[in-house]
Design a protein around this motif. Structure first.
Motif, PDB file in Angstrom:
ATOM      1  N   THR A  14       0.847  -1.201   0.000  1.00 36.97           N
ATOM      2  CA  THR A  14       0.000   0.000   0.000  1.00 36.97           C
ATOM      3  C   THR A  14       0.884   1.252   0.000  1.00 36.97           C
ATOM      4  OG1 THR A  14      -1.535  -1.317   1.315  1.00 36.97           O
ATOM      5  CG2 THR A  14      -2.048   1.010   1.063  1.00 36.97           C
ATOM      6  N   MET A  53      -7.805  -6.588   5.238  1.00 39.20           N
ATOM      7  CA  MET A  53      -7.400  -7.607   6.196  1.00 39.20           C
ATOM      8  C   MET A  53      -8.616  -8.300   6.772  1.00 39.20           C
ATOM      9  SD  MET A  53      -4.230  -5.713   7.999  1.00 39.20           S
ATOM     10  CE  MET A  53      -3.491  -7.158   8.668  1.00 39.20           C
ATOM     11  N   VAL A  82      -6.564 -10.773  -3.410  1.00 38.37           N
ATOM     12  CA  VAL A  82      -7.390 -11.350  -4.478  1.00 38.37           C
ATOM     13  C   VAL A  82      -7.169 -10.561  -5.771  1.00 38.37           C
ATOM     14  CG1 VAL A  82      -9.154 -12.217  -2.892  1.00 38.37           C
ATOM     15  CG2 VAL A  82      -9.406  -9.919  -3.858  1.00 38.37           C
ATOM     16  N   GLU A 114       1.078  -8.266  -3.339  1.00 37.02           N
ATOM     17  CA  GLU A 114       1.695  -9.560  -3.005  1.00 37.02           C
ATOM     18  C   GLU A 114       1.462  -9.935  -1.537  1.00 37.02           C
ATOM     19  OE1 GLU A 114       5.728  -9.956  -4.357  1.00 37.02           O
ATOM     20  OE2 GLU A 114       6.281 -11.205  -2.667  1.00 37.02           O
ATOM     21  N   VAL A 119       3.191 -14.082   5.836  1.00 37.12           N
ATOM     22  CA  VAL A 119       1.731 -13.995   5.877  1.00 37.12           C
ATOM     23  C   VAL A 119       1.120 -15.261   5.262  1.00 37.12           C
ATOM     24  CG1 VAL A 119      -0.286 -12.650   5.183  1.00 37.12           C
ATOM     25  CG2 VAL A 119       1.851 -11.473   5.735  1.00 37.12           C
TER      26      VAL A 119
HETATM   27  C1  LIG Z   1      -3.824 -10.852   8.470  1.00 31.95           C
HETATM   28  C2  LIG Z   1      -4.054 -10.591   7.011  1.00 31.95           C
HETATM   29  C3  LIG Z   1      -5.313 -10.755   6.502  1.00 31.95           C
HETATM   30  C4  LIG Z   1      -5.554 -10.516   5.127  1.00 31.95           C
HETATM   31  N1  LIG Z   1      -6.812 -10.668   4.669  1.00 31.95           N
HETATM   32  C5  LIG Z   1      -7.055 -10.448   3.343  1.00 31.95           C
HETATM   33  C6  LIG Z   1      -8.379 -10.566   2.834  1.00 31.95           C
HETATM   34  O1  LIG Z   1      -9.337 -10.826   3.551  1.00 31.95           O
HETATM   35  N2  LIG Z   1      -8.561 -10.371   1.513  1.00 31.95           N
HETATM   36  C7  LIG Z   1      -7.535 -10.073   0.659  1.00 31.95           C
HETATM   37  O2  LIG Z   1      -7.769  -9.937  -0.537  1.00 31.95           O
HETATM   38  N3  LIG Z   1      -6.274  -9.923   1.134  1.00 31.95           N
HETATM   39  C8  LIG Z   1      -6.014 -10.104   2.445  1.00 31.95           C
HETATM   40  N4  LIG Z   1      -4.740  -9.945   2.919  1.00 31.95           N
HETATM   41  C9  LIG Z   1      -3.662  -9.564   1.975  1.00 31.95           C
HETATM   42  C10 LIG Z   1      -3.305  -8.097   1.990  1.00 31.95           C
HETATM   43  O3  LIG Z   1      -4.453  -7.287   1.854  1.00 31.95           O
HETATM   44  C11 LIG Z   1      -2.361  -7.768   0.816  1.00 31.95           C
HETATM   45  O4  LIG Z   1      -1.218  -8.582   0.840  1.00 31.95           O
HETATM   46  C12 LIG Z   1      -1.972  -6.301   0.837  1.00 31.95           C
HETATM   47  O5  LIG Z   1      -1.423  -5.919  -0.407  1.00 31.95           O
HETATM   48  C13 LIG Z   1      -0.979  -6.005   1.945  1.00 31.95           C
HETATM   49  O6  LIG Z   1      -0.681  -4.640   1.916  1.00 31.95           O
HETATM   50  P1  LIG Z   1       0.567  -4.032   2.686  1.00 31.95           P
HETATM   51  O7  LIG Z   1       1.795  -4.603   2.056  1.00 31.95           O
HETATM   52  O8  LIG Z   1       0.431  -2.570   2.440  1.00 31.95           O
HETATM   53  O9  LIG Z   1       0.433  -4.409   4.117  1.00 31.95           O
HETATM   54  C14 LIG Z   1      -4.490 -10.139   4.263  1.00 31.95           C
HETATM   55  C15 LIG Z   1      -3.214  -9.969   4.811  1.00 31.95           C
HETATM   56  C16 LIG Z   1      -3.000 -10.182   6.167  1.00 31.95           C
HETATM   57  C17 LIG Z   1      -1.642  -9.959   6.724  1.00 31.95           C
END
Ligand SMILES: Cc1cc2nc3c(=O)[nH]c(=O)nc-3n(C[C@H](O)[C@H](O)[C@H](O)COP(=O)(O)O)c2cc1C
Length: 164
Positions: A14, A53, A82, A114, A119
Motif C-alpha cells: 500500500t 485484512m 485477491v 503480493e 503472511v
Molecule cells: C492478516 C491478514 C489478513 C488478510 N486478509 C485479506 C483478505 O481478507 N482479503 C484479501 O484480498 N487480502 C487479504 N490480505 C492480503 C493483503 O491485503 C495484501 O497482501 C496487501 O497488499 C498487503 O498490503 P501491505 O503490504 O500494504 O500491508 C491479508 C493480509 C494479512 C496480513
C-alpha cells in the motif's frame, strides 16, 4: 491546493501505491502513515489507503474514516491479495465508503498486492478455511503491485485531483 496522502501498510504494497499517487500530485503535498495523522485540517484533499485484512478494512482505518473525514474531500485506495474484479472487493470498498459517510468521496482505487511469505505461512496455518484459501493463492500474487498497477494508481491520482 494542499493534498495529503496517508496510508497503513504492513508489508509495503500500500505504501508503494501511496508513493505513486504522491509522485503524481500537483501543488503542495504531504505523505505520511495514518498513525501520524491526527486530523485532516488544512488539507483540501486526502488520499487514504490501506490493505484489506480479514475480509474488511482494518479497524483503525475504519475509525479514522468515520471520525476524521466528515465534510472532507477524500479518495480511497486499497490493496488486497485477491485479483482485481473479485466479487468481495465491492463489499470492502462499500465498507470504507460507509465508514466515510460524511465525506465527499472523489474516487476509489484498488489493486492486487503480493502476500508476503510470513503472511502466507500464517494463513496456511489458520483454522478459518477462508484464510487458508488466501494462503494457497499466495504464489499467484508475486510481484504485485507491478508497474502496470503503479501506472494505474498514478492515473487515478491525476483523475481525482482534476475533480477539484
Ligand atoms: C492478516 C491478514 C489478513 C488478510 N486478509 C485479506 C483478505 O481478507 N482479503 C484479501 O484480498 N487480502 C487479504 N490480505 C492480503 C493483503 O491485503 C495484501 O497482501 C496487501 O497488499 C498487503 O498490503 P501491505 O503490504 O500494504 O500491508 C491479508 C493480509 C494479512 C496480513
Amino acid at each position: 491546493m494542499k493534498t495529503l496522502v496517508t496510508y497503513m501498510t504492513q508489508t509495503g504494497n500500500t505504501k508503494k501505491i501511496a508513493e505513486a499517487i504522491y509522485d503524481e500530485l500537483e501543488g503542495e503535498k504531504e505523505i505520511k502513515p495514518i498513525a501520524e495523522v491526527s486530523d485532516l485540517e488544512g488539507y483540501d484533499l486526502a488520499f487514504i489507503g490501506f490493505p484489506v485484512m480479514q475480509f474488511d478494512i482494518p479497524p483503525k482505518v475504519k475509525t479514522f474514516l468515520s471520525e476524521k473525514t466528515a465534510g472532507k474531500n477524500i479518495a480511497i485506495f486499497m490493496t488486497h491479495a485477491v485479483p482485481e474484479g473479485f466479487e468481495a472487493i465491492h463489499s470492502w470498498t462499500g465498507s470504507a465508503e460507509q465508514a466515510a459517510a460524511g465525506a465527499n468521496v472523489l474516487g476509489k482505487f484498488d489493486c492486487q498486492g503480493e502476500l508476503a511469505q510470513p503472511v502466507i505461512d500464517m494463513l496456511l496455518q489458520a483454522d478459518d478455511p477462508e484464510m487458508k484459501k488466501f494462503g494457497e493463492m499466495g504464489p499467484a500474487t508475486k510481484g504485485q503491485p507491478d508497474e502496470s498497477r503503479v501506472q494505474k494508481a498514478k492515473e487515478f491520482a491525476k483523475e481525482v485531483q482534476s475533480k477539484l
